[in-house]
Enzyme design. Structure first.
Site, PDB file in Angstrom:
ATOM      1  N   ASP A 237     144.682  -3.981 -48.224  1.00 22.02           N
ATOM      2  CA  ASP A 237     144.054  -5.294 -46.979  1.00 22.02           C
ATOM      3  C   ASP A 237     145.354  -5.777 -46.115  1.00 22.02           C
ATOM      4  O   ASP A 237     146.404  -5.997 -46.111  1.00 22.02           O
ATOM      5  CB  ASP A 237     143.714  -6.412 -47.809  1.00 22.02           C
TER       6      ASP A 237
ATOM      7  N   ASP B  51     135.952  -3.650 -45.675  1.00 20.66           N
ATOM      8  CA  ASP B  51     134.494  -4.628 -45.807  1.00 20.66           C
ATOM      9  C   ASP B  51     134.155  -5.505 -44.613  1.00 20.66           C
ATOM     10  O   ASP B  51     132.899  -5.278 -44.884  1.00 20.66           O
ATOM     11  CB  ASP B  51     136.071  -5.956 -46.151  1.00 20.66           C
TER      12      ASP B  51
END
EC number: 3.4.23.36
Length: 163
Positions: A119, A137
């Site tokens: 991330d 995401d």
């Protein structure tokens, strides 16, 4: 034979490629936890997520990796079957399914190959930080939003038809 939603497979592939490419760039050019300010409220920050959304179950012993991989595969297969059964003209629904599938499979690939998800998008305001996330995401969230929009549009048409 009707033209089905399978033509939206290109979107699944595009999401996976874009997500994997951006993760590759971060891993190659950032050290773990390195952060670069882009805007006063936005950083690129390399973190590893061993859980699911918002690091859910990240502090467990590792069994959650297999749970999330399995869920991603089962849900992706289910959504792909829905795409096959859909008409090509169901653009919002097919796009939503494709975005969710692409994001889920890309994050599952990360979990399978690395044991965690990379991330890097880090939004913050003063000391408050939104959970760090990635392109997959974003695709999943946009896909869910398109499915909600599609449902709302159908409900609105159905109510208009009943008057």
């Amino acid at each position: 034979m009707k033209k089905s939603g399978v033509v939206f497979t290109w979107l699944i592939i595009a999401v996976i490629c874009l997500d994997m490419f951006t993760k590759f760039l971060i891993v190659e050019h950032f050290s773990l936890y390195e952060s670069v300010e882009i805007l006063p409220i936005f950083n690129l920050t390399y973190v590893r997520n061993f859980g699911a959304a918002f690091s859910f179950l990240a502090d467990h012993s590792g069994w959650q990796k297999f749970l999330f991989e399995g869920l991603a595969i089962v849900i992706s297969l289910f959504l792909f079957i829905l795409m096959v059964r859909n008409k090509r003209t169901q653009i919002l629904q097919n796009s939503g399914y494709a975005l969710i599938i692409g994001g889920a499979l890309s994050n599952a690939y990360d979990r399978f190959t690395r044991g965690y998800v990379v991330d890097f998008f880090d939004f913050h305001y003063h000391q408050w930080h939104y959970p760090v996330f990635n392109v997959a995401d974003i695709a999943i969230c946009i896909g869910a939003g398109l499915l909600i929009l599609d449902t709302l549009r159908k409900d609105k048409k159905a109510k208009a038809g009943n008057k």
